[in-house]
Design a protein around this motif. Structure first.
Motif, PDB file in Angstrom:
ATOM      1  N   LYS A 189       0.849  -1.184   0.000  1.00 53.52           N
ATOM      2  CA  LYS A 189       0.000   0.000   0.000  1.00 53.52           C
ATOM      3  C   LYS A 189       0.885   1.234   0.000  1.00 53.52           C
ATOM      4  N   PHE A 190       0.533   2.222  -0.829  1.00 52.14           N
ATOM      5  CA  PHE A 190       1.327   3.447  -0.901  1.00 52.14           C
ATOM      6  C   PHE A 190       0.501   4.564  -1.518  1.00 52.14           C
ATOM      7  N   PHE A 191       1.001   5.787  -1.420  1.00 49.04           N
ATOM      8  CA  PHE A 191       0.359   6.960  -1.990  1.00 49.04           C
ATOM      9  C   PHE A 191       1.255   7.565  -3.068  1.00 49.04           C
ATOM     10  N   ILE A 192       0.639   8.070  -4.117  1.00 42.97           N
ATOM     11  CA  ILE A 192       1.353   8.857  -5.128  1.00 42.97           C
ATOM     12  C   ILE A 192       0.853  10.291  -4.985  1.00 42.97           C
ATOM     13  N   ASP A 193       1.733  11.177  -4.599  1.00 39.58           N
ATOM     14  CA  ASP A 193       1.378  12.586  -4.376  1.00 39.58           C
ATOM     15  C   ASP A 193       2.233  13.424  -5.321  1.00 39.58           C
ATOM     16  N   GLU A 194       1.764  13.590  -6.552  1.00 38.30           N
ATOM     17  CA  GLU A 194       2.521  14.290  -7.585  1.00 38.30           C
ATOM     18  C   GLU A 194       1.581  15.210  -8.365  1.00 38.30           C
ATOM     19  N   PRO A 195       1.992  16.456  -8.618  1.00 40.87           N
ATOM     20  CA  PRO A 195       1.125  17.408  -9.331  1.00 40.87           C
ATOM     21  C   PRO A 195       0.963  17.045 -10.808  1.00 40.87           C
ATOM     22  N   ILE A 196      -0.229  17.296 -11.329  1.00 48.22           N
ATOM     23  CA  ILE A 196      -0.549  16.936 -12.712  1.00 48.22           C
ATOM     24  C   ILE A 196      -0.963  18.177 -13.496  1.00 48.22           C
ATOM     25  N   GLY A 197      -0.444  18.291 -14.707  1.00 51.55           N
ATOM     26  CA  GLY A 197      -0.819  19.377 -15.606  1.00 51.55           C
ATOM     27  C   GLY A 197      -0.869  18.878 -17.034  1.00 51.55           C
ATOM     28  N   ARG A 198      -1.271  19.745 -17.934  1.00 49.39           N
ATOM     29  CA  ARG A 198      -1.366  19.380 -19.344  1.00 49.39           C
ATOM     30  C   ARG A 198       0.030  19.261 -19.968  1.00 49.39           C
ATOM     31  N   ARG A 199       0.199  18.254 -20.806  1.00 53.21           N
ATOM     32  CA  ARG A 199       1.454  18.119 -21.543  1.00 53.21           C
ATOM     33  C   ARG A 199       1.491  19.159 -22.656  1.00 53.21           C
ATOM     34  N   GLY A 201       1.720  21.044 -25.957  1.00 52.90           N
ATOM     35  CA  GLY A 201       1.482  20.608 -27.320  1.00 52.90           C
ATOM     36  C   GLY A 201       0.343  19.636 -27.476  1.00 52.90           C
ATOM     37  N   SER A 202      -0.312  19.248 -26.368  1.00 53.73           N
ATOM     38  CA  SER A 202      -1.428  18.300 -26.440  1.00 53.73           C
ATOM     39  C   SER A 202      -2.648  18.873 -25.714  1.00 53.73           C
ATOM     40  N   ILE A 203      -3.807  18.664 -26.291  1.00 51.95           N
ATOM     41  CA  ILE A 203      -5.039  19.094 -25.622  1.00 51.95           C
ATOM     42  C   ILE A 203      -5.650  17.954 -24.816  1.00 51.95           C
ATOM     43  N   ILE A 204      -5.083  16.769 -24.942  1.00 51.82           N
ATOM     44  CA  ILE A 204      -5.631  15.587 -24.275  1.00 51.82           C
ATOM     45  C   ILE A 204      -4.704  15.072 -23.181  1.00 51.82           C
ATOM     46  N   GLU A 205      -3.448  14.902 -23.490  1.00 47.88           N
ATOM     47  CA  GLU A 205      -2.525  14.209 -22.602  1.00 47.88           C
ATOM     48  C   GLU A 205      -2.099  15.075 -21.420  1.00 47.88           C
ATOM     49  N   ARG A 206      -2.023  14.433 -20.260  1.00 46.27           N
ATOM     50  CA  ARG A 206      -1.526  15.070 -19.033  1.00 46.27           C
ATOM     51  C   ARG A 206      -0.207  14.428 -18.623  1.00 46.27           C
ATOM     52  N   MET A 207       0.465  15.104 -17.682  1.00 51.12           N
ATOM     53  CA  MET A 207       1.735  14.581 -17.189  1.00 51.12           C
ATOM     54  C   MET A 207       1.992  15.126 -15.787  1.00 51.12           C
ATOM     55  N   VAL A 208       2.898  14.471 -15.065  1.00 50.85           N
ATOM     56  CA  VAL A 208       3.365  15.007 -13.789  1.00 50.85           C
ATOM     57  C   VAL A 208       4.315  16.152 -14.097  1.00 50.85           C
ATOM     58  N   ASP A 211       4.530  22.500 -11.940  1.00 48.84           N
ATOM     59  CA  ASP A 211       3.562  23.591 -11.901  1.00 48.84           C
ATOM     60  C   ASP A 211       2.125  23.096 -12.065  1.00 48.84           C
ATOM     61  N   GLY A 212       1.918  21.789 -11.960  1.00 45.29           N
ATOM     62  CA  GLY A 212       0.574  21.233 -12.079  1.00 45.29           C
ATOM     63  C   GLY A 212      -0.214  21.359 -10.786  1.00 45.29           C
ATOM     64  N   LEU A 213      -1.445  20.851 -10.804  1.00 41.68           N
ATOM     65  CA  LEU A 213      -2.306  20.855  -9.621  1.00 41.68           C
ATOM     66  C   LEU A 213      -2.020  19.616  -8.779  1.00 41.68           C
ATOM     67  N   ARG A 214      -2.049  19.796  -7.460  1.00 41.46           N
ATOM     68  CA  ARG A 214      -1.744  18.666  -6.593  1.00 41.46           C
ATOM     69  C   ARG A 214      -2.719  17.515  -6.839  1.00 41.46           C
ATOM     70  N   ARG A 243      -8.166  14.925 -10.659  1.00 44.35           N
ATOM     71  CA  ARG A 243      -7.539  15.498 -11.851  1.00 44.35           C
ATOM     72  C   ARG A 243      -7.811  14.628 -13.083  1.00 44.35           C
ATOM     73  N   THR A 244      -7.853  15.272 -14.237  1.00 50.20           N
ATOM     74  CA  THR A 244      -8.061  14.545 -15.488  1.00 50.20           C
ATOM     75  C   THR A 244      -6.972  13.492 -15.679  1.00 50.20           C
ATOM     76  N   HIS A 245      -7.400  12.244 -15.981  1.00 54.03           N
ATOM     77  CA  HIS A 245      -6.483  11.126 -16.238  1.00 54.03           C
ATOM     78  C   HIS A 245      -5.575  10.829 -15.047  1.00 54.03           C
ATOM     79  N   GLN A 246      -6.024  11.154 -13.839  1.00 51.50           N
ATOM     80  CA  GLN A 246      -5.128  11.079 -12.678  1.00 51.50           C
ATOM     81  C   GLN A 246      -4.511   9.694 -12.479  1.00 51.50           C
ATOM     82  N   ILE A 247      -5.331   8.653 -12.466  1.00 49.34           N
ATOM     83  CA  ILE A 247      -4.807   7.306 -12.234  1.00 49.34           C
ATOM     84  C   ILE A 247      -3.868   6.904 -13.361  1.00 49.34           C
ATOM     85  N   ARG A 248      -4.260   7.190 -14.579  1.00 50.02           N
ATOM     86  CA  ARG A 248      -3.453   6.829 -15.744  1.00 50.02           C
ATOM     87  C   ARG A 248      -2.087   7.512 -15.698  1.00 50.02           C
ATOM     88  N   VAL A 249      -2.085   8.793 -15.372  1.00 52.24           N
ATOM     89  CA  VAL A 249      -0.834   9.558 -15.323  1.00 52.24           C
ATOM     90  C   VAL A 249       0.050   9.102 -14.168  1.00 52.24           C
TER      91      VAL A 249
END
Length: 310
Positions: A189-199, A201-208, A211-214, A243-249
């Motif tokens: 069991k563990f936590f992933i605490d990383e900010p996510i923002g838009r990649r 050049g892409s309107i769909i893909e997100r990334m850690v 400057d992203g949102l927690r 966040r959008t695509h949070q688990i995937r990212v």
């Protein structure tokens, strides 16, 4: 404040009734304390609703006495522009006068888009409301990506959506997912605490990105199967932010992209969509406070990836 009763009025408009507990409280303040937003009051006043005190229509300047019964009759709602009511199959997990909870299959979008204006879950819900004479549009509380299967919550009117949105922001709605990834984990069991923002050049893909949102994701290992170099792990995942695509990212960021999730580096040899399913939803009812807990079994296409059992 909990409403003393909920019902549909004779003309099918949604209504709530509350009982005043003290003398001298202004009706406007009483309604605010009862969870009726200023925006909702404006809609009631100008779009066909009513505010009754002991059965008689009153303005918000009315002063209440203890024991007065205040009834808010909400205006009828029309489907949003671009939402075409359609007849289609829905898997209903829970329903009452306030909320509708559905089990969405993978491959179906939650709401219409320019590329997919029909056949979505919202189209079918609008069709259900039309067939039943429910004067409401579709208010999506919890939304899933097209290829993510599982539980979706719909509010049946804007007031319930307002209350549920408040619960979401306060962390009062718990969503539990199941996911299939490749590889093994040293921690159960563990936590992933990383900010996510838009990649860029892409309107769909997100990334850690710094400057992203927690974003906080809780992960628990359920089981692992396979042989060395070809292990698969079944995870239970809880979102503590939305966040959008949070688990995937987040899973891709730690080197374990969802099986089938080609957008984030997943392998699509064994499944043709991201192996992600919303398996549980729990919250207290927005009107009564009663606990609501709904579950959905993991689909066979996910279990078949590595021979997992129910």
């Amino acid at each position: 404040m909990t409403p003393s009763s909920t019902a549909m009025s004779s003309d099918n408009r949604f209504r709530l009734s509350f009982t005043a507990e003290a003398d001298g409280v202004g009706l406007r303040d009483f309604l605010a304390e009862s969870g009726i937003s200023r925006r909702t009051l404006t809609a009631v006043k100008y779009k066909g609703g009513e505010i009754l005190v002991n059965g008689e229509e009153k303005t918000v300047r009315q002063e209440l006495q203890a024991g007065d019964v205040v009834t808010v009759i909400f205006p009828p709602e029309k489907p949003a522009k671009g939402l075409i009511p359609e007849d289609g199959e829905l898997c209903v997990l829970y329903e009452d006068e306030s909320v509708l909870i559905l089990d969405k299959p993978s491959g179906q979008a939650t709401i219409p888009s320019r590329d997919a204006p029909s056949g979505t879950l919202a189209n079918f819900v609008a069709g259900k409301f039309r067939a039943e004479g429910t004067p409401a549009t579709v208010h999506v509380v919890t939304r899933l990506d097209r290829d993510t299967s599982g539980i979706v919550c719909i509010a049946k009117n804007r007031h319930i959506h307002h209350l549920m949105s408040g619960k979401m922001q306060a962390g009062g709605v718990l969503k539990r997912y199941e996911a299939i990834v490749r590889g093994m984990f040293s921690n159960r069991k563990f936590f992933i605490d990383e900010p996510i923002g838009r990649r860029e050049g892409s309107i769909i893909e997100r990334m850690v990105r710094p400057d992203g949102l927690r974003a906080i994701t809780e992960v628990r290992v359920l089981e692992t199967t396979g042989t060395r170099g070809e292990e698969f792990t079944r995870l239970s995942v809880i979102l503590h932010t939305g966040r959008t695509h949070q688990i995937r990212v987040h899973l891709a960021h730690i080197g374990h992209p969802l099986e089938g999730d080609t957008l984030y580096g997943g392998n699509a040899e064994r499944i043709g969509r991201q192996a992600l399913h919303c398996a549980g939803l729990s919250f207290s009812h927005p009107l009564t406070g009663a606990p609501i807990e709904v579950c959905s079994p993991v689909p066979e296409d996910m279990l078949a990836v590595a021979g997992f059992s129910r």
